[in-house]
Design a protein around this motif. Structure first.
Motif, PDB file in Angstrom:
ATOM      1  N   THR A   2       8.442  38.290  35.496  1.00 22.68           N
ATOM      2  CA  THR A   2       9.035  37.120  34.851  1.00 22.68           C
ATOM      3  C   THR A   2       9.319  36.016  35.859  1.00 22.68           C
ATOM      4  O   THR A   2       8.989  34.844  35.643  1.00 22.68           O
ATOM      5  CB  THR A   2      10.327  37.529  34.127  1.00 22.68           C
ATOM      6  OG1 THR A   2      10.025  38.539  33.167  1.00 22.68           O
ATOM      7  CG2 THR A   2      10.945  36.328  33.421  1.00 22.68           C
ATOM      8  N   PHE A   3       9.950  36.389  36.982  1.00 23.09           N
ATOM      9  CA  PHE A   3      10.267  35.382  37.998  1.00 23.09           C
ATOM     10  C   PHE A   3       8.997  34.758  38.570  1.00 23.09           C
ATOM     11  O   PHE A   3       8.950  33.568  38.853  1.00 23.09           O
ATOM     12  CB  PHE A   3      11.108  36.019  39.113  1.00 23.09           C
ATOM     13  CG  PHE A   3      12.502  36.364  38.680  1.00 23.09           C
ATOM     14  CD1 PHE A   3      13.429  35.360  38.420  1.00 23.09           C
ATOM     15  CD2 PHE A   3      12.893  37.680  38.518  1.00 23.09           C
ATOM     16  CE1 PHE A   3      14.718  35.677  38.028  1.00 23.09           C
ATOM     17  CE2 PHE A   3      14.162  38.005  38.116  1.00 23.09           C
ATOM     18  CZ  PHE A   3      15.093  37.001  37.862  1.00 23.09           C
ATOM     19  N   PHE A   4       7.970  35.581  38.727  1.00 19.25           N
ATOM     20  CA  PHE A   4       6.718  35.057  39.262  1.00 19.25           C
ATOM     21  C   PHE A   4       6.102  34.040  38.302  1.00 19.25           C
ATOM     22  O   PHE A   4       5.655  32.964  38.709  1.00 19.25           O
ATOM     23  CB  PHE A   4       5.737  36.211  39.504  1.00 19.25           C
ATOM     24  CG  PHE A   4       4.357  35.749  39.884  1.00 19.25           C
ATOM     25  CD1 PHE A   4       4.077  35.320  41.170  1.00 19.25           C
ATOM     26  CD2 PHE A   4       3.326  35.728  38.949  1.00 19.25           C
ATOM     27  CE1 PHE A   4       2.808  34.892  41.515  1.00 19.25           C
ATOM     28  CE2 PHE A   4       2.060  35.298  39.279  1.00 19.25           C
ATOM     29  CZ  PHE A   4       1.809  34.877  40.580  1.00 19.25           C
ATOM     30  N   ILE A   6       7.631  32.266  35.994  1.00 20.67           N
ATOM     31  CA  ILE A   6       8.447  31.051  35.961  1.00 20.67           C
ATOM     32  C   ILE A   6       8.150  30.165  37.167  1.00 20.67           C
ATOM     33  O   ILE A   6       7.968  28.951  37.051  1.00 20.67           O
ATOM     34  CB  ILE A   6       9.942  31.417  35.900  1.00 20.67           C
ATOM     35  CG1 ILE A   6      10.273  32.081  34.556  1.00 20.67           C
ATOM     36  CG2 ILE A   6      10.810  30.182  36.112  1.00 20.67           C
ATOM     37  CD1 ILE A   6      11.694  32.604  34.469  1.00 20.67           C
ATOM     38  N   GLY A   7       8.102  30.794  38.334  1.00 25.93           N
ATOM     39  CA  GLY A   7       7.798  30.030  39.543  1.00 25.93           C
ATOM     40  C   GLY A   7       6.426  29.390  39.493  1.00 25.93           C
ATOM     41  O   GLY A   7       6.248  28.222  39.866  1.00 25.93           O
ATOM     42  N   ALA A   8       5.426  30.157  39.018  1.00 20.52           N
ATOM     43  CA  ALA A   8       4.068  29.614  38.926  1.00 20.52           C
ATOM     44  C   ALA A   8       4.011  28.452  37.941  1.00 20.52           C
ATOM     45  O   ALA A   8       3.340  27.437  38.180  1.00 20.52           O
ATOM     46  CB  ALA A   8       3.095  30.723  38.510  1.00 20.52           C
ATOM     47  N   LEU A  10       6.494  26.422  37.100  1.00 23.88           N
ATOM     48  CA  LEU A  10       7.158  25.258  37.696  1.00 23.88           C
ATOM     49  C   LEU A  10       6.248  24.553  38.692  1.00 23.88           C
ATOM     50  O   LEU A  10       6.152  23.322  38.721  1.00 23.88           O
ATOM     51  CB  LEU A  10       8.462  25.688  38.361  1.00 23.88           C
ATOM     52  CG  LEU A  10       9.614  26.073  37.407  1.00 23.88           C
ATOM     53  CD1 LEU A  10      10.793  26.601  38.214  1.00 23.88           C
ATOM     54  CD2 LEU A  10      10.031  24.866  36.568  1.00 23.88           C
ATOM     55  N   LEU A  11       5.591  25.335  39.544  1.00 23.22           N
ATOM     56  CA  LEU A  11       4.681  24.738  40.522  1.00 23.22           C
ATOM     57  C   LEU A  11       3.535  24.017  39.827  1.00 23.22           C
ATOM     58  O   LEU A  11       3.091  22.945  40.267  1.00 23.22           O
ATOM     59  CB  LEU A  11       4.146  25.823  41.462  1.00 23.22           C
ATOM     60  CG  LEU A  11       5.139  26.402  42.468  1.00 23.22           C
ATOM     61  CD1 LEU A  11       4.497  27.540  43.257  1.00 23.22           C
ATOM     62  CD2 LEU A  11       5.598  25.313  43.447  1.00 23.22           C
ATOM     63  N   THR A  12       3.028  24.598  38.739  1.00 21.79           N
ATOM     64  CA  THR A  12       1.938  23.954  38.005  1.00 21.79           C
ATOM     65  C   THR A  12       2.392  22.635  37.392  1.00 21.79           C
ATOM     66  O   THR A  12       1.678  21.627  37.450  1.00 21.79           O
ATOM     67  CB  THR A  12       1.431  24.892  36.896  1.00 21.79           C
ATOM     68  OG1 THR A  12       0.996  26.124  37.488  1.00 21.79           O
ATOM     69  CG2 THR A  12       0.270  24.267  36.142  1.00 21.79           C
TER      70      THR A  12
END
Length: 410
Positions: A2-4, A6-8, A10-12
């Motif tokens: 899940t955290f991965f 979300i982070g991906a 956001l970066l996108t």
């Protein structure tokens, strides 16, 4: 996971915002065309594929598949652009739509094709298992790479890369054979020859073949740092201390003064000078006049070394007992080293200026010193795994009852 994700995401979103910001005002005559933007994106993705291939993180087959996919998408987008332009859609809008769709989907596709999504699911308490799995994966990738190279005998860069991979895994015999198949690339690269010599030294020591490879490397580049270190080490082991000092001095000139590497080399040089009797001659003392008296004797430090009873069975048969004195300013360079054959414990010792590693840095010049005792199986001043040692003790000049206890194994 899940955290991965979300982070991906956001970066996108951040990436898309940066790319789409210049297009918010619509089409303009000086605006970059959709084709140019897409081409730039594909160039970046292709550069990343080339980097992964060069580092050995991507096989040639996977590289070819990913490259073909990139080329196909670029062709499709180029053809679609003409159709979109014919319907009168503004270029800026078309570019924005293309980026908003292609960038996330392309990144996701490449990750799921080339990445390892399953690794994200590993639990935090399975670190050791994950590490073993990663090592197994590396071994498998290297084995696959080796099998592929059997059909490409003239892929000299590939064989050199395979040699370095085997060396990193500690598989030195395989590494040596891979280096030998790197052909003309091996004979033209001092760095590659030194890697090859280092691999040979790990399996068969500094024999004639190893030294021949090392000399070929230093003939191409006389200042190759690792080559100077290895040749100096070979000379030291052969008790050719003058040659060792010559090579290590040339290496020292390339290192940053005061760095950990420089201090280690300085310590080895000092040890080679002492063992080979190469220390500089003492400075001449001024003649004493009629009105001058001889200087007082330099202070000494005396004590004894004891080996703890629990280490009695671990003392190496040919070990050397060493008492090492260093200044209290944090420097790792010894100012004095006493070496003595192992005998009965305890051993009485005396530290004075006769044991100085350099005439410019004598023990008597320091009001306080840090001293430690060690049993070295190799006889070298630098600590090695397997040495027996004890805690460091701070002493003052003139101390007479210093007690050093060896009670640990490095």
């Amino acid at each position: 996971m899940t955290f991965f994700l979300i982070g991906a995401a956001l970066l996108t979103l951040i990436t898309l915002a940066l790319l789409l910001w210049p297009l918010r005002r619509g089409s303009a005559s000086g605006e970059v065309s959709r084709r140019e933007i897409n081409a730039a994106i594909y160039r970046d993705e292709l550069a990343e594929l080339d980097r992964d291939l060069a580092l050995g993180e991507l096989s040639q087959a996977d590289y070819d598949v990913a490259k073909t996919e990139l080329q196909r998408r670029l062709l499709e987008d180029s053809q679609a652009e003409a159709g979109v332009a014919g319907r009168g859609i503004p270029a800026s809008r078309a570019t924005a739509v293309a980026l908003a769709i292609i960038l996330p989907l392309g990144a996701a596709l490449l990750y799921f094709l080339l990445g390892n999504p399953g690794a994200i699911e590993a639990s935090a308490n399975a670190g050791a298992h994950q590490q073993r799995f990663t090592q197994a994966e590396i071994e498998r990738l290297v084995s696959d790479f080796a099998a592929k190279l059997e059909n490409e005998p003239e892929n000299y860069k590939g064989w050199a890369m395979l040699g370095r991979s085997y060396k990193a895994l500690g598989r030195f015999p395989e590494a040596a054979r891979a280096y030998e198949r790197s052909g003309p690339l091996l004979e033209s690269s001092a760095d590659l020859l030194v890697d090859y010599a280092d691999t040979l030294a790990a399996t068969q020591g500094f024999d004639a073949k190893t030294m021949s490879v090392l000399e070929r490397a230093l003939k191409i580049d006389p200042q190759q740092p690792q080559g100077l270190w290895l040749r100096g080490t070979a000379a030291f082991e052969a008790k050719q201390y003058e040659k060792a000092v010559t090579d290590w001095q040339a290496l020292l000139a390339q290192l940053e003064p005061g760095s950990e590497d420089a201090k280690a080399v300085e310590a080895n040089i000092a040890e080679a000078r002492q063992l080979g009797g190469l220390a500089p001659a003492p400075r001449k003392s001024p003649k004493l006049g009629a009105d001058k008296t001889a200087p007082a004797a330099a202070p000494t430090i005396k004590g004894r070394v004891e080996i703890a009873s629990q280490l009695t069975g671990k003392v190496p048969a040919n070990g050397v007992l060493m008492v090492v004195a260093r200044p209290t300013d944090g420097s790792r360079m010894p100012v004095a080293v006493l070496r003595a054959p192992l005998g009965k414990s305890p051993l009485e010792f005396t530290l004075d200026d006769s044991l100085a590693m350099s005439p410019d840095r004598k023990p008597s010049q320091f009001a306080e010193l840090l001293i430690e005792a060690r049993v070295s199986a190799s006889g070298q001043a630098l600590p090695q795994p397997g040495d027996l040692f004890g805690p460091v003790v701070k002493v003052k000049q003139g101390d007479k009852d210093v007690r050093l206890i060896i009670d640990q194994v490095r």
